[in-house]
Write an enzyme that holds these catalytic residues in place. Sequence first.
Site, PDB file in Angstrom:
ATOM      1  N   ASP A 111     -26.896  35.143  34.465  1.00  0.00           N
ATOM      2  CA  ASP A 111     -27.616  34.090  35.195  1.00  0.00           C
ATOM      3  C   ASP A 111     -28.814  33.474  34.455  1.00  0.00           C
ATOM      4  OD1 ASP A 111     -25.794  35.022  37.013  1.00  0.00           O
ATOM      5  OD2 ASP A 111     -27.248  35.665  38.510  1.00  0.00           O
TER       6      ASP A 111
ATOM      7  N   LYS B  31     -20.389  33.156  40.120  1.00  0.00           N
ATOM      8  CA  LYS B  31     -20.384  34.217  41.132  1.00  0.00           C
ATOM      9  C   LYS B  31     -21.241  33.803  42.324  1.00  0.00           C
ATOM     10  CE  LYS B  31     -24.120  36.871  38.914  1.00  0.00           C
ATOM     11  NZ  LYS B  31     -25.136  36.760  39.954  1.00  0.00           N
TER      12      LYS B  31
ATOM     13  N   CYS C  52     -29.867  40.531  40.094  1.00  0.00           N
ATOM     14  CA  CYS C  52     -28.478  40.382  39.624  1.00  0.00           C
ATOM     15  C   CYS C  52     -28.127  41.286  38.452  1.00  0.00           C
ATOM     16  CB  CYS C  52     -28.199  38.924  39.301  1.00  0.00           C
ATOM     17  SG  CYS C  52     -28.176  37.933  40.806  1.00  0.00           S
TER      18      CYS C  52
HETATM   19  C1  C5J Z   1     -30.585  36.708  40.154  1.00  0.00           C
HETATM   20  C2  C5J Z   1     -31.745  36.254  42.203  1.00  0.00           C
HETATM   21  N1  C5J Z   1     -29.836  36.107  39.230  1.00  0.00           N
HETATM   22  N2  C5J Z   1     -32.846  36.848  41.783  1.00  0.00           N
HETATM   23  N3  C5J Z   1     -30.678  36.111  41.380  1.00  0.00           N
HETATM   24  O1  C5J Z   1     -31.174  37.733  39.909  1.00  0.00           O
HETATM   25  O2  C5J Z   1     -31.672  35.803  43.315  1.00  0.00           O
END
Ligand code: C5J
Length: 226
Positions: A24, A129, A162
């Site tokens: 991400d 995702k 994540c």
């Molecule tokens: C991720 C989030 N990518 N913090 N998402 O960690 O909401």
Amino acid sequence: MITVEAHPFAFAFDPASVALIVIDMQRDFIEPGGFGETLGNDVSHLQRVIQPTADLLALFRREGWPVIHTREDHLPDLSDCPPAKRERGSPSLRIGDPGPMGRILVRGEPGADIVPACAPVDGEIVIDKPGKGAFHATDLGGVLAKLGVRSLVFAGVTTEVCVQTTMREANDRGFECLLIEEATESYFPEFKAATLEMIRAQGAIVGWTAPLAALERAVEREQVNG
Ligand code: C5J
């Protein structure tokens, strides 16, 4: 085998069955005006992860080892976004609302793109995702089985959400997981520190952590010694 000086003890992997998962590294989390900022976070904390992640990507590309990128995002009709996720709390903008980088956390919008320094190159796999964990509602398990991967090196944001969720999912599926310490970051430095500790506690109960230099040294050693 390549052996990395890691915590809580050495992490050994077969270069024939390793892959990098970069979680991400999207503008929505890292740049002002995106999902992360709508939740009230100071996104400047995440900037420092870009260069080490780019360096880690360069290492895997040099070695010709598989690279997988993930993006947390939703279909434009939000049919894959549980109402509980969209409606929770009081963010300044909700998932799907128009923001400065397009609709928040929606696939295909500028905010959902991976930051240019870490962008996928031809041949790399990108997994979209809808959840925090990259195995939930995706084909990641199938992709890894097809590649014959047993060991996973992790990078990305955010450490305790994540990244950690995906590492735990991977660990439960029998993968050996190594998190590169400078290549992951949180909006909350204390959450990053606690997550690194909890991953490697109790004899690597979730996995290992190591500095990038330790992985680079291990790869160089393998090249010199064969
Ligand atoms: C991720 C989030 N990518 N913090 N998402 O960690 O909401």
